[in-house]
Design a protein around this motif. Structure first.
Motif, PDB file in Angstrom:
ATOM      1  N   ALA A  13       9.709  26.253  22.660  1.00  0.00           N
ATOM      2  CA  ALA A  13      10.561  25.064  22.576  1.00  0.00           C
ATOM      3  C   ALA A  13      11.437  24.910  23.825  1.00  0.00           C
ATOM      4  O   ALA A  13      12.313  24.052  23.865  1.00  0.00           O
ATOM      5  CB  ALA A  13      11.438  25.143  21.327  1.00  0.00           C
ATOM      6  N   GLY A  14      11.218  25.776  24.787  1.00  0.00           N
ATOM      7  CA  GLY A  14      11.949  25.658  26.037  1.00  0.00           C
ATOM      8  C   GLY A  14      13.317  26.319  26.005  1.00  0.00           C
ATOM      9  O   GLY A  14      14.172  26.051  26.835  1.00  0.00           O
ATOM     10  N   LEU A  15      13.557  27.189  25.016  1.00  0.00           N
ATOM     11  CA  LEU A  15      14.841  27.877  24.946  1.00  0.00           C
ATOM     12  C   LEU A  15      14.686  29.305  25.455  1.00  0.00           C
ATOM     13  O   LEU A  15      13.916  30.079  24.904  1.00  0.00           O
ATOM     14  CB  LEU A  15      15.350  27.935  23.508  1.00  0.00           C
ATOM     15  CG  LEU A  15      15.953  26.666  22.906  1.00  0.00           C
ATOM     16  CD1 LEU A  15      16.336  26.922  21.456  1.00  0.00           C
ATOM     17  CD2 LEU A  15      17.161  26.211  23.710  1.00  0.00           C
ATOM     18  N   ASP A  16      15.416  29.602  26.495  1.00  0.00           N
ATOM     19  CA  ASP A  16      15.361  30.960  27.017  1.00  0.00           C
ATOM     20  C   ASP A  16      16.695  31.634  26.692  1.00  0.00           C
ATOM     21  O   ASP A  16      17.688  31.389  27.369  1.00  0.00           O
ATOM     22  CB  ASP A  16      15.111  30.909  28.535  1.00  0.00           C
ATOM     23  CG  ASP A  16      14.926  32.310  29.087  1.00  0.00           C
ATOM     24  OD1 ASP A  16      14.600  33.217  28.283  1.00  0.00           O
ATOM     25  OD2 ASP A  16      15.132  32.491  30.301  1.00  0.00           O
ATOM     26  N   ASP A  44      11.460  19.607  18.354  1.00  0.00           N
ATOM     27  CA  ASP A  44      10.280  19.806  19.219  1.00  0.00           C
ATOM     28  C   ASP A  44       9.242  20.652  18.516  1.00  0.00           C
ATOM     29  O   ASP A  44       8.061  20.310  18.483  1.00  0.00           O
ATOM     30  CB  ASP A  44      10.703  20.553  20.506  1.00  0.00           C
ATOM     31  CG  ASP A  44      11.251  19.580  21.546  1.00  0.00           C
ATOM     32  OD1 ASP A  44      11.186  18.354  21.271  1.00  0.00           O
ATOM     33  OD2 ASP A  44      11.740  20.054  22.593  1.00  0.00           O
ATOM     34  N   LEU A  45       9.706  21.770  17.968  1.00  0.00           N
ATOM     35  CA  LEU A  45       8.781  22.699  17.322  1.00  0.00           C
ATOM     36  C   LEU A  45       8.114  22.040  16.110  1.00  0.00           C
ATOM     37  O   LEU A  45       6.931  22.217  15.858  1.00  0.00           O
ATOM     38  CB  LEU A  45       9.500  23.971  16.898  1.00  0.00           C
ATOM     39  CG  LEU A  45       9.909  24.923  18.023  1.00  0.00           C
ATOM     40  CD1 LEU A  45      10.699  26.101  17.480  1.00  0.00           C
ATOM     41  CD2 LEU A  45       8.683  25.419  18.787  1.00  0.00           C
ATOM     42  N   ASP A  46       8.904  21.271  15.348  1.00  0.00           N
ATOM     43  CA  ASP A  46       8.352  20.616  14.167  1.00  0.00           C
ATOM     44  C   ASP A  46       7.262  19.614  14.565  1.00  0.00           C
ATOM     45  O   ASP A  46       6.232  19.501  13.898  1.00  0.00           O
ATOM     46  CB  ASP A  46       9.454  19.886  13.377  1.00  0.00           C
ATOM     47  CG  ASP A  46      10.257  20.859  12.540  1.00  0.00           C
ATOM     48  OD1 ASP A  46       9.850  22.035  12.463  1.00  0.00           O
ATOM     49  OD2 ASP A  46      11.288  20.445  11.976  1.00  0.00           O
ATOM     50  N   ALA A  83      23.542  21.291  18.705  1.00  0.00           N
ATOM     51  CA  ALA A  83      22.714  20.156  19.129  1.00  0.00           C
ATOM     52  C   ALA A  83      21.457  20.643  19.841  1.00  0.00           C
ATOM     53  O   ALA A  83      20.355  20.135  19.615  1.00  0.00           O
ATOM     54  CB  ALA A  83      23.527  19.240  20.042  1.00  0.00           C
ATOM     55  N   LYS A  84      21.657  21.671  20.679  1.00  0.00           N
ATOM     56  CA  LYS A  84      20.520  22.223  21.432  1.00  0.00           C
ATOM     57  C   LYS A  84      19.516  22.853  20.454  1.00  0.00           C
ATOM     58  O   LYS A  84      18.302  22.674  20.586  1.00  0.00           O
ATOM     59  CB  LYS A  84      21.059  23.288  22.401  1.00  0.00           C
ATOM     60  CG  LYS A  84      20.177  23.562  23.583  1.00  0.00           C
ATOM     61  CD  LYS A  84      20.962  24.367  24.623  1.00  0.00           C
ATOM     62  CE  LYS A  84      20.033  25.112  25.546  1.00  0.00           C
ATOM     63  NZ  LYS A  84      20.783  26.064  26.385  1.00  0.00           N
TER      64      LYS A  84
END
Lengths: 375, 330
Positions: free
Chosen positions: B262-265, A306-308, A298-299
């Protein structure tokens, strides 16, 4: 708790003489058989693998170019196993012909081989492949040249066919009907005739009208010749069946993590247990375990969205989506396998992660062997 | 690559074959639903005595009788029939020889199985004979009872032998009622009313078997219909990245930058895992593309059906049917 299926101790044990890889069609039985044989040879055993209808590239990786029905040593540059590896492809027709030639005199053999009914049975009856696979296995065991024989089974929808088809064939060929239909006058079927009454003679007439008197005659000639030669199909099938039940034989059930394949595997496991046949365990073939285990789907999907939206970093977005796909597949496979182990808690199991492409050389087979052994 | 053609639209008997394990029963069922969409009546037939249709639609085993099993969008309906060779033989004998009660007894004794096994071609002639009867049956208004019939046929290795009734008849009696019946079967199977579709997966063996089956069908003067490619996985990577990634070259720095945006670390371990998954994905995509190219050698209309992650249930059949309808199936 389900035990893990450990292949190395099994392959190393000199008491393991025959391994039968079974399962429904399209699950990777042949590849599994070949990979186990290769691994056993590299661990020092003298092995022969009997394959049935292998994929072309798999056959080539074993150096098999054509059906020649005899085990050939696998000779590939750079391949120097501690033991020895032989491979063969089953030629059903040849096996049947050889069986006749070995047991009948030359004249008698010619007579059988040219019988039209023999030609039909040996090339197109649906149980013949299974029957001949068993026959070939019996021959390999009798030759006593190998200390481990790994057998692949014919591609049928049901794994049970391997056990049932030879019996089915022999029921038909040993049956009373064939005698009564072909020679009603000589049949000692008086009691039977009384039960069925006129229906039977009607039936005889109907059948001979439909299949033709000649075919019935051919069938009868064939069965009588065969009978006197081998003491009947049933006995012969029975002997191989006993072989499968003897110590030293083990069944490896192969299934994909798919409902149909696992359902077939369930039937087969239950059947083996009912027949007291030794089950080694289940190979859950071509699974797709998640590698990046710490990132929930899900994450990943939310981040990909978001990236799209921003249109940036298409590569990273793609990576996140393919990861989410993989998590979904892995979850489903785990669920299906859990259902199997709940129903069969005593069956040892090993998951074999899929190679991304088809096997086309010994390295590929070796890699599958490593995965089978849980390395 | 073409999708469903005008010619295929005219077919009334859709035979579905494929290598074992490709999902031919699933696709046959989805095709029946697709053909029924818009208010038509379709019959789905199985002939291998496995009760796969009943399992697929999650219901009790089918008797030897046609039963309605599903509705299709737009008022269509799908009926199903499991043809059993022994029952067909009895039905057949009853028609010509008035066996009555004795028929049941003979069946119990295994006589019928014996007769159909004795002449392997007989089984096929009986099964295809029943199929023909269903295809040609008309209602009281003189119109065909079924707009289309979908046959879940034996797998590719056996399908041509199954359909090649002329060959089977060579082994059987040259006279009698079954001879007359089989001539009608031959006419139907070799006509434009029949198309033989092949279900494939994008793997070596299924592709090889599909191409072999096309050649065999051509040689037997039977008409190959469409190639239905099942379980196609989504391609996530941009086309230009596939071949590079398949060689193991994934720009981890660029992936990390994107993830951070995208805010993923993520830790190094997870990043490596993602890269490995990407390489495997790329290799698979590449080998599937090669398989697809090989399949295109068949020069047949091709429809791709997606892999369904949640498995195949009745809802999934409707999903697949929608894909087929979108590809022009009607």
């Amino acid at each position: 708790m389900t035990a893990r299926l450990e292949f190395d101790p099994l392959l190393d044990d000199p008491a393991t003489r025959v391994l039968v890889c079974c399962g429904s069609g399209g699950v990777g039985k042949t590849t599994t058989a070949a990979a186990l044989a290769l691994r056993a040879a590299e661990r020092g055993r003298r092995v022969v693998v009997l394959t049935i209808d292998p994929a072309r590239r798999l056959a080539q990786s074993l150096g098999l170019r054509e059906l020649d029905n005899h085990p050939r040593e696998v000779v590939v540059e750079g391949f120097e196993p501690k033991g020895e590896l032989f491979a063969m492809m089953l030629d059903m027709r040849r096996t049947f012909d050889d069986m006749v030639l070995t047991h009948a005199g030359r004249d008698r053999a010619d007579q059988i081989l040219s019988n039209p009914f023999y030609q039909t049975i040996s090339s197109s009856f649906s149980g013949t492949q299974e029957y001949m696979a068993m026959e070939k296995l019996g021959q390999l065991v009798a030759q006593d040249e190998w200390d481990l024989i790994v057998v692949d089974t014919p591609p049928s929808r049901s794994a049970l066919d391997f056990l049932d088809a030879p019996q089915r064939l022999s029921t038909v060929l040993d049956g009373k009907f064939i005698r009564m239909l072909s020679a009603p006058a000589r049949a000692s079927g008086r009691g039977l005739l009384k039960i069925v009454g006129t229906g039977f003679s009607l039936f005889t007439r109907a059948v001979s009208t439909i299949v033709g008197g000649q075919l019935l005659q051919d069938a009868s000639t064939f069965v009588q010749a065969f009978d006197s030669m081998f003491g009947g199909f049933r006995e012969r099938a029975q002997r191989t069946y006993e072989l499968l039940r003897s110590p030293g034989t083990g069944f490896v059930v192969v299934a994909a993590a798919e409902p149909d394949a696992l359902r077939e595997a369930s039937y087969f496991v239950e059947r083996l247990s009912a027949e007291n046949m030794p089950l080694c365990g289940l190979v859950a073939n071509r699974t797709h375990p998640v590698i990046a285990t710490d990132l929930p789907a899900a994450k990943a999907l939310a981040a990909a969205d978001d990236l799209d939206r921003s249109g940036e970093a298409p590569l990273a977005a793609a990576v996140l989506r393919l990861h989410a796909d993989r998590v979904a597949v892995a979850d489903r496979e785990r669920r299906l396998l859990a259902r199997f182990t709940r129903a069969h808690p005593g069956v040892a199991l090993v998951g074999v992660p899929a190679l991304p492409a088809d096997v086309h050389d010994l390295d590929g087979l070796r890699e599958i062997g490593r995965r089978l052994a849980g390395e | 690559m073409t999708s469903w053609t005008e010619e295929l639209t005219r077919a009334r008997l859709h035979v579905v074959s494929g290598k074992g394990g490709t999902g031919k029963t699933t696709i046959a069922a989805a095709l029946a639903l697709a053909l029924a969409t818009g208010g038509r009546r379709v019959l789905l037939i199985e002939v291998e005595g496995r009760q796969s249709i009943a399992q697929l639609f999650d219901r009790a085993p089918l008797p030897y009788a046609e039963e309605r099993i599903a509705s299709a969008p737009g008022g269509g309906e799908v009926h199903a029939l499991a043809i059993d060779a022994e029952a067909a033989l009895l039905e057949y004998l009853a028609m010509f020889y008035n066996l009555g009660f004795a028929g049941r007894t003979l069946r119990k004794m295994g006589a019928i199985e014996f007769a159909t096994t004795l002449a392997p071609g007989l089984r096929d002639v009986l099964l295809t004979g029943k199929v023909k009867e269903c295809v040609n049956r008309t209602g009281s208004d003189g119109r065909h009872l079924y707009d289309a019939v979908v046959l879940d046929a034996p797998p590719t290795g056996r399908v041509v032998k199954f359909l090649d009734v002329t060959k089977a008849m060579a082994d059987l009696a040259k006279v009698g009622p079954i001879k007359g019946q089989s001539e009608g079967v031959v006419r139907l199977l070799h006509s434009g009313d029949t198309a033989v579709h092949l279900v494939a997966l994008l793997e070596e063996m299924p592709v090889r078997e599909t191409l072999d089956a096309v050649a065999e069908l051509d040689a037997a003067d039977l008409r190959p219909g469409a190639v239905l490619v099942n379980r196609v996985n989504p391609v996530r990577l941009p086309a230009r990245s596939v071949s590079v990634a398949a060689e193991g070259r994934v720009d981890a720095t660029r992936v990390r930058a994107g993830l951070t945006a995208a805010g993923l670390d993520l830790d190094e371990f997870t990043l490596e895992g993602l890269v490995d998954e990407t390489v495997e994905h790329a290799i698979r995509v590449q080998s599937e593309q090669e398989a697809m190219e090989l399949l295109s050698e068949s020069d047949l209309p091709t429809v791709e059906l997606p892999e369904l992650t949640d498995g195949v249930d009745v809802a999934a059949l409707y999903e697949l049917a929608e894909v087929l309808v979108a590809a022009g199936v009607r």
